[in-house]
Enzyme design. Structure first.
Site, PDB file in Angstrom:
ATOM      1  N   ASP A  98       9.387   2.865   0.073  1.00  0.00           N
ATOM      2  CA  ASP A  98       8.343   3.532   0.850  1.00  0.00           C
ATOM      3  C   ASP A  98       8.514   3.163   2.321  1.00  0.00           C
ATOM      4  O   ASP A  98       8.229   2.047   2.746  1.00  0.00           O
ATOM      5  CB  ASP A  98       6.980   3.098   0.310  1.00  0.00           C
ATOM      6  CG  ASP A  98       5.822   3.807   1.002  1.00  0.00           C
ATOM      7  OD1 ASP A  98       6.063   4.513   1.995  1.00  0.00           O
ATOM      8  OD2 ASP A  98       4.671   3.631   0.544  1.00  0.00           O
TER       9      ASP A  98
ATOM     10  N   TYR B  54       0.854  -1.186   0.000  1.00  0.00           N
ATOM     11  CA  TYR B  54       0.000   0.000   0.000  1.00  0.00           C
ATOM     12  C   TYR B  54       0.888   1.234   0.000  1.00  0.00           C
ATOM     13  O   TYR B  54       1.853   1.317   0.765  1.00  0.00           O
ATOM     14  CB  TYR B  54      -0.900   0.019   1.244  1.00  0.00           C
ATOM     15  CG  TYR B  54      -1.841   1.205   1.293  1.00  0.00           C
ATOM     16  CD1 TYR B  54      -2.922   1.292   0.434  1.00  0.00           C
ATOM     17  CD2 TYR B  54      -1.636   2.251   2.195  1.00  0.00           C
ATOM     18  CE1 TYR B  54      -3.793   2.389   0.468  1.00  0.00           C
ATOM     19  CE2 TYR B  54      -2.504   3.344   2.244  1.00  0.00           C
ATOM     20  CZ  TYR B  54      -3.584   3.402   1.376  1.00  0.00           C
ATOM     21  OH  TYR B  54      -4.436   4.479   1.413  1.00  0.00           O
TER      22      TYR B  54
ATOM     23  N   LYS C 259       3.965   9.426   8.838  1.00  0.00           N
ATOM     24  CA  LYS C 259       3.638   8.947  10.181  1.00  0.00           C
ATOM     25  C   LYS C 259       4.598   9.489  11.246  1.00  0.00           C
ATOM     26  O   LYS C 259       4.440  10.616  11.685  1.00  0.00           O
ATOM     27  CB  LYS C 259       3.563   7.421  10.189  1.00  0.00           C
ATOM     28  CG  LYS C 259       2.454   6.920   9.228  1.00  0.00           C
ATOM     29  CD  LYS C 259       2.250   5.444   9.279  1.00  0.00           C
ATOM     30  CE  LYS C 259       1.334   4.925   8.184  1.00  0.00           C
ATOM     31  NZ  LYS C 259      -0.081   4.914   8.511  1.00  0.00           N
TER      32      LYS C 259
END
Ligand code: PMP
Length: 436
Positions: A242, A147, A272
């Site tokens: 990522d 994702y 995050k």
């Protein structure tokens, strides 16, 4: 007193599905989503005044625990100076320097320049545009079950909420755009070689989760990321790693810090933890590549809120406080919870495997740990629903999907950990007696 049910019913009147991000709706576990009003340390409190030990931790940012005093002090001070200027600030340089200083191998860093954005989706979207601009090629390779946010080209066979909702992708993505993304199985070097043998001269980049954690945790096989580096280099394509989820969580230098002594990607994406719980994300890479972004180069990217000073202050304070003691605590808590949960499930005869990448972990209801998305989907996922609710009833908030990682924090002290461990036997029993 407002109840969780009332709060969710109200949300459904004005917000699609009652949520602002799909997995929050409890779609795959059923029941009423908890509506939270505050969080402190290891605990989060709902509208009914019940507290839970939190193993979601805002989906990763709260590495220090919620509302860490040093982060709050930095945010309050930043707020007092003004909420946003839409201009350069000293803080954004400081945060970029901290990122560069952490992602190092010996004396050198593959991150020479950093651009701050507001979400992980923007970071990956920009990294991909940059890769396309730099190579003059259009195609992108991604892995099933990985994702990278919700931009058009990245939703095919995606993890996280797309996996939770069992969607092949998303409506509204034009076929010509979807066709620019080649989706191949994760952990399969032969599949990577095959796609490059066929279309290598048209591929701008591979994008990969440094250690995937959006289909549950599925670590890269030893040497897998290094193989991606070798293959992309051989074909003049770029490697985008990522680390939105893993960055500054699994170690002070992210997954690459644990794994990357023999390879470096061209571009990293972060999110995050780097924003300390406020909307901030980043991409970074070599100066020659990053300088192709506007205004120094031809690849356009911008953002009204990019580098927002309050978010920057939260990021700086979080990364400053996240020292080796913090990472040691995260590792210890993760070890303990992974072991105890596995023992509780085993004691009830529940077939499962522990999925693990550094201090990220989750559990698959199959005997052999999955190595790719096809295997992830081949499990008795319905058992998680009953397990999840038994834990919630006992005051432990887990991610509401079997396809998400459990997030520990340095605020998970012995009493928070004890509450989790005490809840496990009943939850394991519930998993054992669950029916599809
Ligand atoms: N990449 C990864 C690896 C992620 O885990 C996420 C979010 N879970 C994203 C990108 C997208 O980040 P955001 O939700 O901030 O857009």
């Amino acid at each position: 007193m407002t109840t969780n049910a009332e709060s969710f019913a109200r949300a459904q009147q004005s917000i699609p599905g009652g949520v602002n991000s799909p997995v929050r709706a409890f779609g795959s576990v059923g029941g009423t989503p908890r509506s939270f009003v505050s969080a402190k340390g290891a605990y989060i409190t709902d509208v009914e005044g019940r507290d839970y030990v939190d193993l979601v931790n805002s989906w990763g940012p709260a590495v220090l625990g919620h509302a860490h005093p040093e982060v709050l002090a930095a945010v309050h001070a930043a707020v007092d100076r003004g909420l946003g200027f839409g201009a350069t600030t000293p803080g954004e340089s400081e945060l970029a320097e901290i990122i560069r200083g952490r992602v190092v191998n010996g004396d050198s860093s593959p991150v020479e320049k950093v651009r701050l954005v507001s979400t992980g989706t923007e970071a990956t979207m920009t990294a991909i545009r940059l890769a396309r601009g730099a190579t003059g090629r259009d195609l992108l390779v991604k892995f099933a079950g990985n994702y990278h946010g919700h931009s058009d080209g990245l939703l095919a066979e995606s993890g996280s909420g797309v996996a939770t909702l069992a969607l092949p992708g998303s409506a509204g993505v034009p076929a010509p755009i979807a066709a620019q993304t080649l989706v191949i199985p994760y952990n399969d070097v032969a599949a990577v070689e095959a796609v490059f043998a066929e279309r290598g001269d048209q591929i701008a980049a591979i994008i990969v989760e440094a250690a995937p954690a959006n289909m549950g945790v599925v670590p890269p096989a030893p040497g897998f990321n290094a193989a991606l580096r070798r293959i992309t280099t051989a074909h003049g394509a770029l490697l985008i790693m990522d680390e939105v989820l893993t960055g500054f969580r699994v170690s002070s230098a992210g997954w690459w810090g644990l794994d990357g002594s023999d390879y470096a990607p061209d571009l990293f994406t972060f999110g995050k933890v780097v924003g300390g719980g406020l909307p901030l994300a980043a991409l970074g890479g070599t100066a020659s590549l990053m300088d192709q972004l506007a205004p120094s180069g031809p690849v356009y990217q911008a953002g009204t809120l990019s580098g927002n000073p309050v978010a920057v202050a939260a990021g700086i304070a979080t990364l400053t406080a996240a020292d080796e003691t913090v990472y040691a605590r995260l590792d210890l808590v993760a070890d303990l919870l992974a072991t105890e949960t596995s023992s509780a499930l085993a004691a009830e005869g529940v077939e499962h495997s522990v999925q693990r990448a550094g201090n990220l972990f989750s559990f698959a209801f199959r005997s052999v740990a999955p190595t790719n998305y096809v295997e992830v989907k081949d499990q008795e996922g319905f058992r998680y629903r009953d397990f999840f609710h038994a834990m919630l009833d006992a005051g432990v908030s887990l991610p509401p999907s079997v396809f998400e990682a459990w997030f520990v924090s340095a605020a998970h002290d012995d009493s928070a950990v004890a509450r989790i461990i005490d809840a496990l036997p009943a939850a394991a029993k519930a998993a054992a007696s669950a029916r599809p």
